[in-house]
Write a protein that holds these residues in place. Structure first.
Motif, PDB file in Angstrom:
ATOM      1  N   ILE A 137       0.912  -1.081  -0.157  1.00 51.47           N
ATOM      2  CA  ILE A 137       0.048   0.027  -0.102  1.00 51.47           C
ATOM      3  C   ILE A 137       0.728   1.376   0.003  1.00 51.47           C
ATOM      4  O   ILE A 137       0.523   2.178  -0.443  1.00 51.47           O
ATOM      5  N   GLN A 138       1.905   1.235   0.574  1.00 49.46           N
ATOM      6  CA  GLN A 138       2.825   2.386   0.866  1.00 49.46           C
ATOM      7  C   GLN A 138       3.433   2.686  -0.555  1.00 49.46           C
ATOM      8  O   GLN A 138       3.604   3.807  -0.960  1.00 49.46           O
ATOM      9  N   SER A 144       1.845   6.214  -7.176  1.00 46.37           N
ATOM     10  CA  SER A 144       0.817   7.121  -7.885  1.00 46.37           C
ATOM     11  C   SER A 144       1.252   8.768  -7.752  1.00 46.37           C
ATOM     12  O   SER A 144       0.537   9.519  -8.263  1.00 46.37           O
ATOM     13  N   ARG A 145       2.160   9.088  -6.600  1.00 46.50           N
ATOM     14  CA  ARG A 145       2.329  10.548  -6.493  1.00 46.50           C
ATOM     15  C   ARG A 145       3.474  10.868  -7.703  1.00 46.50           C
ATOM     16  O   ARG A 145       3.506  12.111  -7.919  1.00 46.50           O
ATOM     17  N   PHE A 146       3.918   9.935  -8.350  1.00 47.94           N
ATOM     18  CA  PHE A 146       5.178  10.423  -9.186  1.00 47.94           C
ATOM     19  C   PHE A 146       4.917   9.995 -10.821  1.00 47.94           C
ATOM     20  O   PHE A 146       5.336  10.740 -11.645  1.00 47.94           O
ATOM     21  N   VAL A 147       4.501   8.953 -11.029  1.00 48.40           N
ATOM     22  CA  VAL A 147       4.202   8.323 -12.342  1.00 48.40           C
ATOM     23  C   VAL A 147       3.234   9.109 -13.126  1.00 48.40           C
ATOM     24  O   VAL A 147       2.127   9.469 -12.678  1.00 48.40           O
ATOM     25  N   ASP A 168       8.244   0.296 -12.298  1.00 46.42           N
ATOM     26  CA  ASP A 168       7.644  -1.104 -12.565  1.00 46.42           C
ATOM     27  C   ASP A 168       7.367  -1.500 -10.987  1.00 46.42           C
ATOM     28  O   ASP A 168       6.946  -2.673 -10.948  1.00 46.42           O
ATOM     29  N   GLY A 169       7.134  -0.430 -10.159  1.00 43.75           N
ATOM     30  CA  GLY A 169       7.032  -0.939  -8.829  1.00 43.75           C
ATOM     31  C   GLY A 169       8.222  -1.195  -7.837  1.00 43.75           C
ATOM     32  O   GLY A 169       8.021  -1.125  -6.675  1.00 43.75           O
ATOM     33  N   ARG A 170       9.376  -1.298  -8.485  1.00 39.65           N
ATOM     34  CA  ARG A 170      10.539  -1.586  -7.730  1.00 39.65           C
ATOM     35  C   ARG A 170      11.619  -0.339  -8.129  1.00 39.65           C
ATOM     36  O   ARG A 170      12.392  -0.212  -7.152  1.00 39.65           O
ATOM     37  N   SER A 171      11.565  -0.210  -9.261  1.00 40.20           N
ATOM     38  CA  SER A 171      12.716   0.980  -9.752  1.00 40.20           C
ATOM     39  C   SER A 171      12.097   2.195 -10.646  1.00 40.20           C
ATOM     40  O   SER A 171      10.783   1.983 -11.075  1.00 40.20           O
TER      41      SER A 171
END
Length: 259
Positions: A137-138, A144-147, A168-171
């Motif tokens: 969730i974090q 979502s704030r940056f992409v 990609d959720g990791r990088s």
């Protein structure tokens, strides 16, 4: 067994479920008898010697209880966990939280602007699913704030659709679309909630370090600090998220079909 749970406490947790989540669809998908007992049989329980501090939950199998709990929200699970020590064991079971983790896929898709096959798959060791849910969730919130596609305003610079930030959720990957600059991601600081990337090249050959920080309460705005390396000057400005309909269509192919 849940021997110390008062039925009214359990009923107060589960009764709103039939309205807030759509009782007919949930009961169809779950075990009809279990769901109808939990939601609808308050009077029967009270009239059949359930006033001794016990609940008909004690007659259900462990799996049946978990099947019911799988329809609760995180908030409702927290409420249930406060009923008793036994209830907390159920509310924190891996089965329930593994299901919640799997249900995060649509939120990942929305945060990353990617189709289902390109979003992270969540895995956890036994007894770690609840912790992993909160970690995911974090991460979703951060992404979502940056992409997205961003426009920038600082000093005398006012460039529309200049920067695409992907993850990609990791990088992280940063693409700069104007003036022949190349961009490279440097770091994300979770303490300050600041993402940093660097621009190099362009017609001038100059180098810039961008630091962007999301504005609380506004998902489409970031404060911007730009450090111009060659003369050591710092400027402030803003990053503005471009609506999907505003972004130039030719960028779609440049960034890949998943956009």
């Amino acid at each position: 067994m849940m021997n110390a749970i008062n039925f009214q406490q359990i009923y107060n947790v589960f009764a709103p479920l039939s309205y807030s989540k759509g009782s007919s669809s949930n009961i169809t998908r779950a075990n009809d008898v279990v769901m109808s007992d939990v939601i609808n049989n308050n009077n029967n329980c009270k009239s059949n010697n359930y006033n001794n501090g016990q609940c008909f939950f004690t007659a259900l199998s462990y799996d049946s209880v978990l099947a019911v709990l799988s329809f609760l929200s995180v908030h409702d699970l927290g409420r249930l966990a406060q009923v008793s020590r036994e209830a907390r064991l159920y509310a924190e079971d891996d089965y329930v939280w593994r299901g919640l983790c799997k249900a995060l896929e649509p939120r990942w898709m929305d945060a990353l602007k990617r189709p289902a096959h390109m979003v992270p798959r969540v895995y956890a060791r036994p007894s770690e699913w609840k912790r992993m849910y909160h970690i995911e969730i974090q991460r979703i919130s951060i992404c979502s704030r940056f992409v997205g596609m961003w426009s920038e305003k600082w000093c005398d610079v006012n460039v529309q659709h200049s920067t695409m930030i992907e993850s990609d959720g990791r990088s992280w990957t940063v693409h700069y679309k104007k003036n022949k600059f190349s961009a490279s991601f440097r770091e994300y600081d979770p303490v300050s909630d600041v993402l940093t990337f660097q621009l190099e090249g362009g017609d001038s050959g100059w180098s810039f370090i961008y630091k962007i920080k999301p504005t609380p309460g506004n998902d489409n705005h970031c404060s911007l600090t730009v450090f111009r390396v060659h003369d050591q000057k710092t400027f402030t400005g803003e990053f503005l998220r471009s609506a999907p309909s505003e972004a130039p269509r030719q960028l779609d192919n440049a960034m890949g079909t998943h956009l």
